[in-house]
Motif scaffolding. Structure first.
Motif, mmCIF file in Angstrom:
data_model
loop_
_atom_site.group_PDB
_atom_site.id
_atom_site.type_symbol
_atom_site.label_atom_id
_atom_site.label_comp_id
_atom_site.label_asym_id
_atom_site.label_seq_id
_atom_site.Cartn_x
_atom_site.Cartn_y
_atom_site.Cartn_z
ATOM 1 N N MET A 1 0.839 -1.166 0.000
ATOM 2 C CA MET A 1 0.000 0.000 0.000
ATOM 3 C C MET A 1 0.890 1.237 0.000
ATOM 4 N N ARG A 2 0.577 2.156 -0.892
ATOM 5 C CA ARG A 2 1.341 3.408 -0.984
ATOM 6 C C ARG A 2 0.626 4.502 -0.196
ATOM 7 N N ILE A 3 1.410 5.191 0.640
ATOM 8 C CA ILE A 3 0.896 6.286 1.464
ATOM 9 C C ILE A 3 1.728 7.530 1.182
ATOM 10 N N VAL A 4 1.046 8.651 0.948
ATOM 11 C CA VAL A 4 1.725 9.948 0.910
ATOM 12 C C VAL A 4 1.415 10.626 2.233
ATOM 13 N N LEU A 5 2.463 10.988 2.958
ATOM 14 C CA LEU A 5 2.351 11.628 4.270
ATOM 15 C C LEU A 5 2.789 13.080 4.154
ATOM 16 N N LEU A 6 1.889 13.998 4.465
ATOM 17 C CA LEU A 6 2.187 15.430 4.453
ATOM 18 C C LEU A 6 2.147 15.946 5.881
ATOM 19 N N ASP A 7 3.314 16.358 6.356
ATOM 20 C CA ASP A 7 3.413 16.938 7.698
ATOM 21 C C ASP A 7 4.576 17.916 7.678
ATOM 22 N N ASP A 8 4.322 19.163 8.039
ATOM 23 C CA ASP A 8 5.372 20.175 7.992
ATOM 24 C C ASP A 8 6.335 20.105 9.176
ATOM 25 N N LYS A 9 6.013 19.279 10.152
ATOM 26 C CA LYS A 9 6.890 19.128 11.321
ATOM 27 C C LYS A 9 7.764 17.884 11.134
ATOM 28 N N LYS A 10 9.055 18.126 10.946
ATOM 29 C CA LYS A 10 9.983 17.040 10.618
ATOM 30 C C LYS A 10 10.007 15.922 11.653
ATOM 31 N N LEU A 11 10.027 16.246 12.934
ATOM 32 C CA LEU A 11 10.063 15.199 13.966
ATOM 33 C C LEU A 11 8.838 14.303 13.895
ATOM 34 N N GLU A 12 7.672 14.909 13.731
ATOM 35 C CA GLU A 12 6.435 14.117 13.608
ATOM 36 C C GLU A 12 6.466 13.271 12.341
ATOM 37 N N ARG A 13 6.894 13.884 11.251
ATOM 38 C CA ARG A 13 6.957 13.187 9.963
ATOM 39 C C ARG A 13 7.888 11.987 10.051
ATOM 40 N N ASP A 14 9.064 12.176 10.626
ATOM 41 C CA ASP A 14 10.031 11.084 10.745
ATOM 42 C C ASP A 14 9.498 9.958 11.629
ATOM 43 N N ALA A 15 8.825 10.313 12.716
ATOM 44 C CA ALA A 15 8.257 9.292 13.606
ATOM 45 C C ALA A 15 7.180 8.482 12.883
ATOM 46 N N MET A 16 6.344 9.166 12.118
ATOM 47 C CA MET A 16 5.292 8.468 11.367
ATOM 48 C C MET A 16 5.888 7.534 10.315
ATOM 49 N N VAL A 17 6.932 7.999 9.642
ATOM 50 C CA VAL A 17 7.582 7.165 8.623
ATOM 51 C C VAL A 17 8.143 5.898 9.256
ATOM 52 N N ARG A 18 8.781 6.034 10.415
ATOM 53 C CA ARG A 18 9.317 4.855 11.103
ATOM 54 C C ARG A 18 8.202 3.883 11.487
ATOM 55 N N ALA A 19 7.115 4.411 12.027
ATOM 56 C CA ALA A 19 5.998 3.552 12.438
ATOM 57 C C ALA A 19 5.377 2.857 11.228
ATOM 58 N N LEU A 20 5.188 3.583 10.150
ATOM 59 C CA LEU A 20 4.581 2.989 8.955
ATOM 60 C C LEU A 20 5.515 1.984 8.296
ATOM 61 N N ALA A 21 6.818 2.239 8.334
ATOM 62 C CA ALA A 21 7.784 1.292 7.770
ATOM 63 C C ALA A 21 7.782 -0.015 8.551
ATOM 64 N N THR A 22 7.622 0.078 9.854
ATOM 65 C CA THR A 22 7.548 -1.122 10.693
ATOM 66 C C THR A 22 6.373 -1.998 10.272
#
Length: 90
Positions: free
Chosen positions: A1-22
């Motif tokens: 499944m492909r997800i595009v994540l838009l978040d202007d806050k880098k820390l939040e964005r990075d945390a979400m990417v890690r969780a989704l990658a898991t």
């Protein structure tokens, strides 16, 4: 499944990417609307996950939805607790 994540806050964005990658999701994370629209247009995602801006949220949703040529993507909004409290929510 492909997800595009838009978040202007880098820390939040990075945390979400890690969780989704898991969870083995294919996630493209971007920090601004222009990059999100380009990512959506280039390769239609199944999910568009975005943080809700303090102003212009309805217009943002329209633009994100309009960029999805497949018309099939789910839009999921992330609301900050502070944003909800400021507007009387709990």
């Amino acid at each position: 499944m492909r997800i595009v994540l838009l978040d202007d806050k880098k820390l939040e964005r990075d945390a979400m990417v890690r969780a989704l990658a898991t969870a083995k999701y294919n996630t493209e994370a971007v920090g601004d609307e222009a990059a999100a629209l380009a990512a959506i247009t280039r390769d239609a995602p199944q999910v568009i996950l975005f943080s809700v801006p303090s102003k212009g949220a309805v217009d943002l949703v329209r633009r994100l939805r309009g960029a999805d040529m497949s018309g099939q993507a789910y839009l999921l909004a992330l609301f900050a607790i502070a944003w909800l409290v400021e507007r009387g929510g709990e």
